[in-house]
Design an enzyme around this catalytic site. Structure first.
Site, PDB file in Angstrom:
ATOM      1  N   GLU A   1      32.216  60.346   6.854  1.00  0.00           N
ATOM      2  CA  GLU A   1      30.733  60.640   7.028  1.00  0.00           C
ATOM      3  C   GLU A   1      30.813  62.171   6.419  1.00  0.00           C
ATOM      4  OE1 GLU A   1      29.133  60.512  10.794  1.00  0.00           O
ATOM      5  OE2 GLU A   1      27.261  61.906  10.315  1.00  0.00           O
TER       6      GLU A   1
ATOM      7  N   HIS B   1      27.940  62.298  20.914  1.00  0.00           N
ATOM      8  CA  HIS B   1      29.251  63.008  20.812  1.00  0.00           C
ATOM      9  C   HIS B   1      29.676  63.567  22.321  1.00  0.00           C
ATOM     10  CE1 HIS B   1      30.966  67.187  18.795  1.00  0.00           C
ATOM     11  NE2 HIS B   1      31.670  66.625  19.407  1.00  0.00           N
TER      12      HIS B   1
ATOM     13  N   GLY C   1      19.930  63.199  14.373  1.00  0.00           N
ATOM     14  CA  GLY C   1      19.797  63.362  15.991  1.00  0.00           C
ATOM     15  C   GLY C   1      18.571  64.406  16.039  1.00  0.00           C
ATOM     16  N   HIS C   2      19.002  65.537  15.784  1.00  0.00           N
ATOM     17  CA  HIS C   2      18.032  66.913  16.414  1.00  0.00           C
ATOM     18  C   HIS C   2      16.676  66.498  15.781  1.00  0.00           C
ATOM     19  CE1 HIS C   2      16.710  70.853  16.619  1.00  0.00           C
ATOM     20  NE2 HIS C   2      17.351  70.946  17.644  1.00  0.00           N
TER      21      HIS C   2
ATOM     22  N   THR D   1      26.238  73.613  16.840  1.00  0.00           N
ATOM     23  CA  THR D   1      26.357  72.245  16.419  1.00  0.00           C
ATOM     24  C   THR D   1      27.646  72.288  15.755  1.00  0.00           C
ATOM     25  OG1 THR D   1      25.177  70.499  15.412  1.00  0.00           O
ATOM     26  CG2 THR D   1      24.906  72.839  14.484  1.00  0.00           C
ATOM     27  N   THR D   2      27.858  71.159  15.106  1.00  0.00           N
ATOM     28  CA  THR D   2      29.157  70.953  14.450  1.00  0.00           C
ATOM     29  C   THR D   2      28.915  71.440  12.974  1.00  0.00           C
ATOM     30  OG1 THR D   2      29.421  68.971  15.533  1.00  0.00           O
ATOM     31  CG2 THR D   2      30.795  69.137  13.736  1.00  0.00           C
TER      32      THR D   2
ATOM     33  N   ASN E   1      21.373  59.741  16.863  1.00  0.00           N
ATOM     34  CA  ASN E   1      22.226  60.553  17.893  1.00  0.00           C
ATOM     35  C   ASN E   1      21.372  61.021  18.955  1.00  0.00           C
ATOM     36  OD1 ASN E   1      23.302  62.902  18.999  1.00  0.00           O
ATOM     37  ND2 ASN E   1      24.799  62.980  17.228  1.00  0.00           N
TER      38      ASN E   1
ATOM     39  N   HIS F   1      23.529  65.303   9.215  1.00  0.00           N
ATOM     40  CA  HIS F   1      23.471  66.724   9.704  1.00  0.00           C
ATOM     41  C   HIS F   1      22.505  67.271   9.072  1.00  0.00           C
ATOM     42  CE1 HIS F   1      24.472  70.522  11.588  1.00  0.00           C
ATOM     43  NE2 HIS F   1      25.134  69.734  12.526  1.00  0.00           N
ATOM     44  N   GLY F   2      21.540  67.727  10.049  1.00  0.00           N
ATOM     45  CA  GLY F   2      20.333  68.617   9.374  1.00  0.00           C
ATOM     46  C   GLY F   2      19.282  67.814   8.775  1.00  0.00           C
TER      47      GLY F   2
ATOM     48  N   ARG G   1      18.212  71.092  33.326  1.00  0.00           N
ATOM     49  CA  ARG G   1      17.810  70.899  34.563  1.00  0.00           C
ATOM     50  C   ARG G   1      18.498  70.538  35.468  1.00  0.00           C
ATOM     51  NH1 ARG G   1      12.157  71.611  36.131  1.00  0.00           N
ATOM     52  NH2 ARG G   1      11.417  73.612  35.388  1.00  0.00           N
TER      53      ARG G   1
ATOM     54  N   ARG H   1      28.602  69.773  26.990  1.00  0.00           N
ATOM     55  CA  ARG H   1      27.356  70.340  27.433  1.00  0.00           C
ATOM     56  C   ARG H   1      26.096  69.181  27.203  1.00  0.00           C
ATOM     57  NH1 ARG H   1      27.119  73.322  21.300  1.00  0.00           N
ATOM     58  NH2 ARG H   1      29.085  73.999  21.824  1.00  0.00           N
ATOM     59  N   HIS H   2      26.294  67.997  26.740  1.00  0.00           N
ATOM     60  CA  HIS H   2      25.073  67.202  26.671  1.00  0.00           C
ATOM     61  C   HIS H   2      25.446  65.814  27.310  1.00  0.00           C
ATOM     62  CE1 HIS H   2      26.583  66.837  22.704  1.00  0.00           C
ATOM     63  NE2 HIS H   2      26.158  67.855  22.221  1.00  0.00           N
TER      64      HIS H   2
ATOM     65  N   ASP I   1      22.492  62.741  21.514  1.00  0.00           N
ATOM     66  CA  ASP I   1      22.916  63.805  22.411  1.00  0.00           C
ATOM     67  C   ASP I   1      21.813  64.848  22.721  1.00  0.00           C
ATOM     68  OD1 ASP I   1      25.317  62.962  21.522  1.00  0.00           O
ATOM     69  OD2 ASP I   1      25.784  64.682  19.991  1.00  0.00           O
ATOM     70  N   HIS I   2      20.733  64.973  22.025  1.00  0.00           N
ATOM     71  CA  HIS I   2      19.874  65.956  22.513  1.00  0.00           C
ATOM     72  C   HIS I   2      18.864  65.625  23.639  1.00  0.00           C
ATOM     73  CE1 HIS I   2      21.889  68.963  20.413  1.00  0.00           C
ATOM     74  NE2 HIS I   2      21.487  68.213  18.921  1.00  0.00           N
TER      75      HIS I   2
ATOM     76  N   GLU J   1      31.456  60.215  18.613  1.00  0.00           N
ATOM     77  CA  GLU J   1      31.926  61.328  17.705  1.00  0.00           C
ATOM     78  C   GLU J   1      33.124  62.189  18.854  1.00  0.00           C
ATOM     79  OE1 GLU J   1      28.923  63.875  16.689  1.00  0.00           O
ATOM     80  OE2 GLU J   1      28.081  62.465  15.098  1.00  0.00           O
TER      81      GLU J   1
ATOM     82  N   ARG K   1      31.358  66.379  24.075  1.00  0.00           N
ATOM     83  CA  ARG K   1      31.974  67.456  23.581  1.00  0.00           C
ATOM     84  C   ARG K   1      33.022  67.917  24.766  1.00  0.00           C
ATOM     85  NH1 ARG K   1      29.062  70.156  19.183  1.00  0.00           N
ATOM     86  NH2 ARG K   1      30.409  72.023  19.509  1.00  0.00           N
TER      87      ARG K   1
END
Ligand code: PXP
Length: 260
Positions: free
Chosen positions: A164, A56, A226-227, A113-114, A20, A204-205, A31, A62-63, A22-23, A83, A58
Site C-alpha cells: 500500500e 487499525h 478514512g479520515h 496518524t501514520t 477505514n 492516506h490523506g 466520551r 486510542r480508537h 477508525d475515526h 492494520e 493501535r
C-alpha cells in the site's frame, strides 16, 4: 477481470475502496460511550459501496478496541483489512482473528496518524517473519510503504503480496508542482511494484479534492480512505441530527406526544 463499465473493455481493472472506520471509534472513545459504533459504520459503508473495511488496532488503543475486532468480523460482509504494527502482540492478535488482509504499518505512539511508510529494507528479517506468520494463517500480507523503489524491492523480498503506497506526501503537497512530483513518484512506484509481481494499493490523506489523480493510475487496485470520509459524514449528517433533536424538543412541549 471486471472492468469499470460495460462500454469500457480496455481491461483496466476495477478500482476498489477500503473504508477505514477508525475515526468513528475516535469519537466514541472521546466520551467513553458505546456510540458511535464503528461496526454499524462499517455496515453502512458496505451498503454504500465499500469493498473492504480497514481498522487499525493501535498499540495505545486510542480508537479501535480489541472487542471491536470480533464484533466487526462477525457482522461485516466484505474483507477485513487489519492494520498492525510489526510486534509480537499485534501479530498474535491477527493470527487469532484471521482477517482477510493484514497490513503492517509503522507506529509511533506520539504521532497523530501514520506519518510515513514502514521501513522494510532496514528490518527485512523482522518484516519477512511477520509476513510468514500472517500467511500461515491464510491472511494476505500487505506492507504500507513510501513510494520508494528500495522499499518496494524490499517488500517483494519480504514475501508480501500487496504494497500500500503512502499518499500522504502527495496529499500534503503545498504547490501544484510538488503535488505533481509526488504523484509521479506514486505512478512510478505503482508501475514498478506491479512489474515485480506485487498488488498495489494506496492511501492516506485522500479526499474528494485529490482522489481522482490517484484513482486514475491504472496499476492501483484499491484505495484505503478514512479520515476525510468520516469528516464528510459528520458534515452531511449534521443538518439531519440538529433537525431531529429540535423536532423532539418541540414535540415534547405538546401534551400526549412525548415518546418517553
Ligand atoms: N492506509 C493506511 C495504511 C493507514 O494507516 C491509514 C490511516 O490510518 C489510511 C490508509 C487512511 O488514511 P486517511 O485516514 O488519511 O484516509
Amino acid at each position: 477481470m471486471r472492468v469499470n463499465s460495460e462500454s469500457d473493455m480496455s481491461a483496466v481493472p476495477e478500482i476498489l475502496l477500503g473504508v477505514n472506520v477508525d475515526h468513528i471509534a475516535t469519537l466514541r472513545q472521546a466520551r467513553g460511550t458505546d456510540y458511535p459504533d464503528p461496526v454499524a459504520g462499517a455496515l453502512l459503508a458496505e451498503q454504500s459501496g465499500a469493498d473492504s473495511i480497514t481498522v487499525h488496532l493501535r498499540e495505545d488503543r486510542r480508537h479501535i478496541q480489541d472487542r471491536d475486532l470480533p464484533a466487526l468480523q462477525e457482522a461485516m460482509a466484505t474483507r477485513m483489512n487489519l492494520e498492525l504494527a510489526v510486534t509480537d502482540e499485534m501479530i498474535s492478535i491477527a493470527e487469532n482473528l484471521r482477517p482477510a488482509d493484514g497490513c503492517f504499518v509503522p507506529e509511533r505512539r506520539e504521532e497523530l496518524t501514520t506519518e510515513g511508510g514502514l521501513e522494510v529494507a532496514a528490518q527485512l528479517a523482522r518484516v519477512t517473519d511477520g509476513c510468514v506468520r500472517l500467511q500461515e494463517q491464510g491472511i494476505r500480507a500487505a506492507l504500507f510503504i513510501d513510494p520508494d523503489p528500495v522499499q518496494i524491492d524490499a517488500a517483494r523480498q519480504a514475501g508480501a503480496e500487496v504494497i500500500e503506497l503512502h499518499t500522504g506526501a502527495f496529499a500534503d503537497a503545498t504547490s501544484a508542482a510538488s503535488a505533481e512530483l509526488e504523484l509521479d513518484r506514486i505512478r512510478q512506484a505503482a508501475a514498478h511494484g506491479t512489474a515485480i509481481g506485487l498488488k498495489v494499493h494506496a492511501g492516506h490523506g485522500l479526499n474528494t479534492a485529490n482522489v481522482e489523480a490517484v484513482a486514475a493510475i491504472p496499476e492501483i487496485l484499491e484505495l484505503n480512505i478514512g479520515h476525510s470520509i468520516i469528516a464528510a459524514a459528520i458534515t452531511c449528517g449534521l443538518a439531519r441530527a440538529v433537525a431531529d433533536i429540535k423536532r423532539l424538543m418541540q414535540q415534547a412541549r405538546v401534551p400526549g406526544t412525548r415518546r418517553s
